[in-house]
Each structure stands twice: as C-alpha cells, then as structure tokens.
Design a protein around this motif. Structure first.
Motif, PDB file in Angstrom:
ATOM      1  N   TRP A 198      43.082  22.015  29.904  1.00  0.00           N
ATOM      2  CA  TRP A 198      42.407  22.510  31.099  1.00  0.00           C
ATOM      3  C   TRP A 198      41.299  21.506  31.454  1.00  0.00           C
ATOM      4  O   TRP A 198      40.863  20.731  30.588  1.00  0.00           O
ATOM      5  N   PRO A 199      40.827  21.523  32.694  1.00  0.00           N
ATOM      6  CA  PRO A 199      39.794  20.541  33.102  1.00  0.00           C
ATOM      7  C   PRO A 199      38.551  20.482  32.205  1.00  0.00           C
ATOM      8  O   PRO A 199      38.051  19.369  31.968  1.00  0.00           O
ATOM      9  N   PRO A 200      38.033  21.599  31.681  1.00  0.00           N
ATOM     10  CA  PRO A 200      36.806  21.470  30.871  1.00  0.00           C
ATOM     11  C   PRO A 200      36.969  20.648  29.594  1.00  0.00           C
ATOM     12  O   PRO A 200      35.963  20.205  29.023  1.00  0.00           O
ATOM     13  N   ILE A 201      38.194  20.452  29.127  1.00  0.00           N
ATOM     14  CA  ILE A 201      38.392  19.646  27.924  1.00  0.00           C
ATOM     15  C   ILE A 201      39.245  18.403  28.222  1.00  0.00           C
ATOM     16  O   ILE A 201      39.940  17.890  27.347  1.00  0.00           O
ATOM     17  N   ALA A 202      39.170  17.940  29.455  1.00  0.00           N
ATOM     18  CA  ALA A 202      39.871  16.696  29.818  1.00  0.00           C
ATOM     19  C   ALA A 202      39.223  15.515  29.104  1.00  0.00           C
ATOM     20  O   ALA A 202      37.996  15.414  29.041  1.00  0.00           O
ATOM     21  N   GLN A 203      40.043  14.648  28.523  1.00  0.00           N
ATOM     22  CA  GLN A 203      39.548  13.448  27.843  1.00  0.00           C
ATOM     23  C   GLN A 203      40.528  12.300  28.057  1.00  0.00           C
ATOM     24  O   GLN A 203      41.714  12.519  28.287  1.00  0.00           O
ATOM     25  N   ASP A 204      40.001  11.085  27.952  1.00  0.00           N
ATOM     26  CA  ASP A 204      40.826   9.881  28.048  1.00  0.00           C
ATOM     27  C   ASP A 204      41.237   9.485  26.622  1.00  0.00           C
ATOM     28  O   ASP A 204      40.492   8.802  25.923  1.00  0.00           O
ATOM     29  N   ALA A 205      42.409   9.933  26.215  1.00  0.00           N
ATOM     30  CA  ALA A 205      42.844   9.690  24.839  1.00  0.00           C
ATOM     31  C   ALA A 205      43.107   8.216  24.577  1.00  0.00           C
ATOM     32  O   ALA A 205      42.880   7.723  23.465  1.00  0.00           O
ATOM     33  N   ALA A 206      43.574   7.495  25.582  1.00  0.00           N
ATOM     34  CA  ALA A 206      43.831   6.059  25.391  1.00  0.00           C
ATOM     35  C   ALA A 206      42.521   5.319  25.123  1.00  0.00           C
ATOM     36  O   ALA A 206      42.459   4.416  24.279  1.00  0.00           O
ATOM     37  N   ALA A 207      41.471   5.695  25.847  1.00  0.00           N
ATOM     38  CA  ALA A 207      40.165   5.059  25.623  1.00  0.00           C
ATOM     39  C   ALA A 207      39.648   5.400  24.229  1.00  0.00           C
ATOM     40  O   ALA A 207      39.088   4.535  23.535  1.00  0.00           O
ATOM     41  N   TRP A 208      39.850   6.633  23.813  1.00  0.00           N
ATOM     42  CA  TRP A 208      39.428   7.026  22.463  1.00  0.00           C
ATOM     43  C   TRP A 208      40.223   6.248  21.412  1.00  0.00           C
ATOM     44  O   TRP A 208      39.654   5.774  20.418  1.00  0.00           O
ATOM     45  N   ALA A 209      41.501   6.085  21.658  1.00  0.00           N
ATOM     46  CA  ALA A 209      42.343   5.332  20.719  1.00  0.00           C
ATOM     47  C   ALA A 209      41.856   3.892  20.592  1.00  0.00           C
ATOM     48  O   ALA A 209      41.861   3.315  19.492  1.00  0.00           O
ATOM     49  N   ASP A 210      41.424   3.293  21.700  1.00  0.00           N
ATOM     50  CA  ASP A 210      40.875   1.929  21.644  1.00  0.00           C
ATOM     51  C   ASP A 210      39.639   1.882  20.749  1.00  0.00           C
ATOM     52  O   ASP A 210      39.462   0.930  19.977  1.00  0.00           O
ATOM     53  N   ARG A 211      38.796   2.881  20.867  1.00  0.00           N
ATOM     54  CA  ARG A 211      37.593   2.927  20.025  1.00  0.00           C
ATOM     55  C   ARG A 211      37.969   3.094  18.548  1.00  0.00           C
ATOM     56  O   ARG A 211      37.336   2.513  17.669  1.00  0.00           O
ATOM     57  N   VAL A 212      38.993   3.910  18.281  1.00  0.00           N
ATOM     58  CA  VAL A 212      39.466   4.078  16.898  1.00  0.00           C
ATOM     59  C   VAL A 212      39.925   2.740  16.334  1.00  0.00           C
ATOM     60  O   VAL A 212      39.562   2.348  15.217  1.00  0.00           O
ATOM     61  N   ARG A 213      40.705   2.003  17.145  1.00  0.00           N
ATOM     62  CA  ARG A 213      41.205   0.700  16.680  1.00  0.00           C
ATOM     63  C   ARG A 213      40.064  -0.278  16.425  1.00  0.00           C
ATOM     64  O   ARG A 213      40.089  -1.040  15.461  1.00  0.00           O
ATOM     65  N   ARG A 214      39.061  -0.254  17.268  1.00  0.00           N
ATOM     66  CA  ARG A 214      37.958  -1.219  17.145  1.00  0.00           C
ATOM     67  C   ARG A 214      37.028  -0.898  15.989  1.00  0.00           C
ATOM     68  O   ARG A 214      36.530  -1.798  15.326  1.00  0.00           O
ATOM     69  N   SER A 215      36.773   0.382  15.740  1.00  0.00           N
ATOM     70  CA  SER A 215      35.686   0.704  14.812  1.00  0.00           C
ATOM     71  C   SER A 215      36.121   1.432  13.539  1.00  0.00           C
ATOM     72  O   SER A 215      35.277   1.767  12.712  1.00  0.00           O
ATOM     73  N   THR A 216      37.419   1.689  13.374  1.00  0.00           N
ATOM     74  CA  THR A 216      37.863   2.301  12.122  1.00  0.00           C
ATOM     75  C   THR A 216      39.114   1.571  11.628  1.00  0.00           C
ATOM     76  O   THR A 216      39.705   0.759  12.340  1.00  0.00           O
ATOM     77  N   ALA A 217      39.542   1.920  10.407  1.00  0.00           N
ATOM     78  CA  ALA A 217      40.755   1.317   9.842  1.00  0.00           C
ATOM     79  C   ALA A 217      41.992   2.146  10.168  1.00  0.00           C
ATOM     80  O   ALA A 217      43.101   1.800   9.770  1.00  0.00           O
ATOM     81  N   ALA A 218      41.802   3.240  10.886  1.00  0.00           N
ATOM     82  CA  ALA A 218      42.921   4.145  11.171  1.00  0.00           C
ATOM     83  C   ALA A 218      43.734   3.668  12.367  1.00  0.00           C
ATOM     84  O   ALA A 218      43.212   3.027  13.279  1.00  0.00           O
TER      85      ALA A 218
END
Ligand code: NI
Ligand code: MN
Length: 231
Positions: A198-218
């Motif tokens: 729903w709109p209140p929990i809309a998120q950019d998962a691709a952007a979050w995934a980029d942050r995961v790749r940059r700052s974690t080993a996962a």
C-alpha cells in the motif's frame, strides 16, 4: 532441486512460500485481500503454515488454507489456540519465544520481534515473533514485523544463508534500519519484505539493494510478487 536446497517464493507483502525436501511451507499467508498477491488463497497448497503475529495482513488466509489443505499451523500459543477454537483448524503447534520444534523439513525456532499482535476479532495475540528455520544445509531467518533490535547480532551468530527483513517503514523497520539489521545478521543473502503493498509502505527496493551491495557483505535478493529464487 537437491534435497538440501530451498525454493523461496514471494507472494507480496510479508507472505512467502518455502519449498524444501518435498514440503511446502507458507509464511504469513495473505492473498485474497492483498492488493499485490499474484494468486488467491484457494490456489495455494501447503503442508505447514508459519504465523509471525496476529495482524490481518499476516493471518488473513491461514485458517481457510489450513482447513482446505490440512496444513499444520505453527504460531505463538495464543494464536494457535485461537485458530483451533475459533476457526476449527485441526493441526496447530503453539509455541513461544525462544522455543523450537523439530518438523519434517527442519528445526523451527521462534525468535523475538518488537511489534504488536492483536487478532482480527480483538483477541489477544500473544507476542509477535520471527522464525529461524534450520534446514539440513540452509538456515533462513524471517524477522517478521519488527523494529531493529541489537539481539539480531546473536541471531546472526547462527550463520544465516538468507534473512528476510521488512523494509516498509511506518509499521516495521524502514530501509535504514534494515541495512543495519543486515550488518548485524550477516546473512549470505537478504530479501526485503513488507513493502509496496500500500502507499504508506512504498519503498524503492532496488535502491535499498544497491546500499546493501555497497555497505554489507550480503547479496540482496529482490523479486517481484510471484517470483522465486533458490538457496
Ligand atoms: Ni503487524
Ligand atoms: Mn504487517
């Protein structure tokens, strides 16, 4: 699929399917009233259903699916009782935080979650929970609906192949805390959940995934509702 492998399917929201060693496990079944679920509850098969807490977006289709398929429902004690008494679910396993149970596909341990848990009819839903699922050769953590908590470091000590984390914000961790959770849990792979329903929990998962790749080993695993991946 080798016996040790697991196939994960995201049905949107916090609803996941796990197929392993010939067993079909559903986590937090939410189909018919979900705006993003690719299938209806009547079309889903299950041998086991794991419930993290009593909110409708996690339990809505548990009883209909269990009563049609004969699946065993695993939940905190109060929810297991509610399903058995009020919805005539024949096979339930009630447990509580920190407890584990050996099931045919592996060991399921109930982990803590910081959230709330009232059942749809106002009944007390006990403590909200997450699940640590130890398959013969894979370990999977479903955080459930929760805020960040530092004991995730200890859950990470279990050696996780996959962590499924909420990123939706508002009702659960948001992207920033889910990134910190990934650092603490140290999973090999991490999948976002509980967003874009729903709109209140809309998120950019691709952007979050980029942050995961940059700052974690996962390795981030982002899929669309109805898509699967294997571990
Ligand atoms: Ni909830
Ligand atoms: Mn929820």
């Amino acid at each position: 699929m080798a016996a040790s492998e697991a196939k994960l399917t995201w049905f949107g929201h916090a609803c996941w399917g796990l197929e392993t060693q010939g067993h079909r496990v559903l986590v937090d079944p939410f189909f018919d009233e979900s705006p993003v679920a690719p299938v209806k509850a009547a079309d889903v098969e299950a041998d086991f259903i794991l419930i993290t807490h009593g909110h409708f977006d996690h339990i809505a289709d548990a009883a209909p699916i269990a009563n049609r398929t004969g699946a065993t429902v695993v939940a905190v004690f109060e929810i297991a009782q509610w399903l058995a008494r009020k919805h005539s679910v024949a096979h339930t396993i009630g447990m509580n935080l920190g407890g584990g149970v050996d099931l045919p596909f592996g060991r399921v341990k109930m982990t803590l979650a910081f959230h709330s848990s009232e059942l749809p009819d106002g009944s007390y839903g006990g403590s909200p929970a997450g699940y640590l699922i130890r398959l013969p050769n894979r370990t999977i953590y479903f955080a459930g609906d929760t805020g960040l908590f530092s004991d995730m470091r200890g859950i990470g000590d279990e050696g996780l192949d996959l962590a499924v984390l909420p990123i939706g914000d508002l009702f659960t961790m948001g992207p920033d805390d889910a990134l910190r959770a990934t650092e603490w849990l140290r999973p090999k792979q991490v999948a976002p959940s509980h967003y874009n329903t729903w709109p209140p929990i809309a998120q950019d998962a691709a952007a979050w995934a980029d942050r995961v790749r940059r700052s974690t080993a996962a390795v981030p695993k982002v899929v669309e509702p109805g898509q699967s991946f294997t571990l």
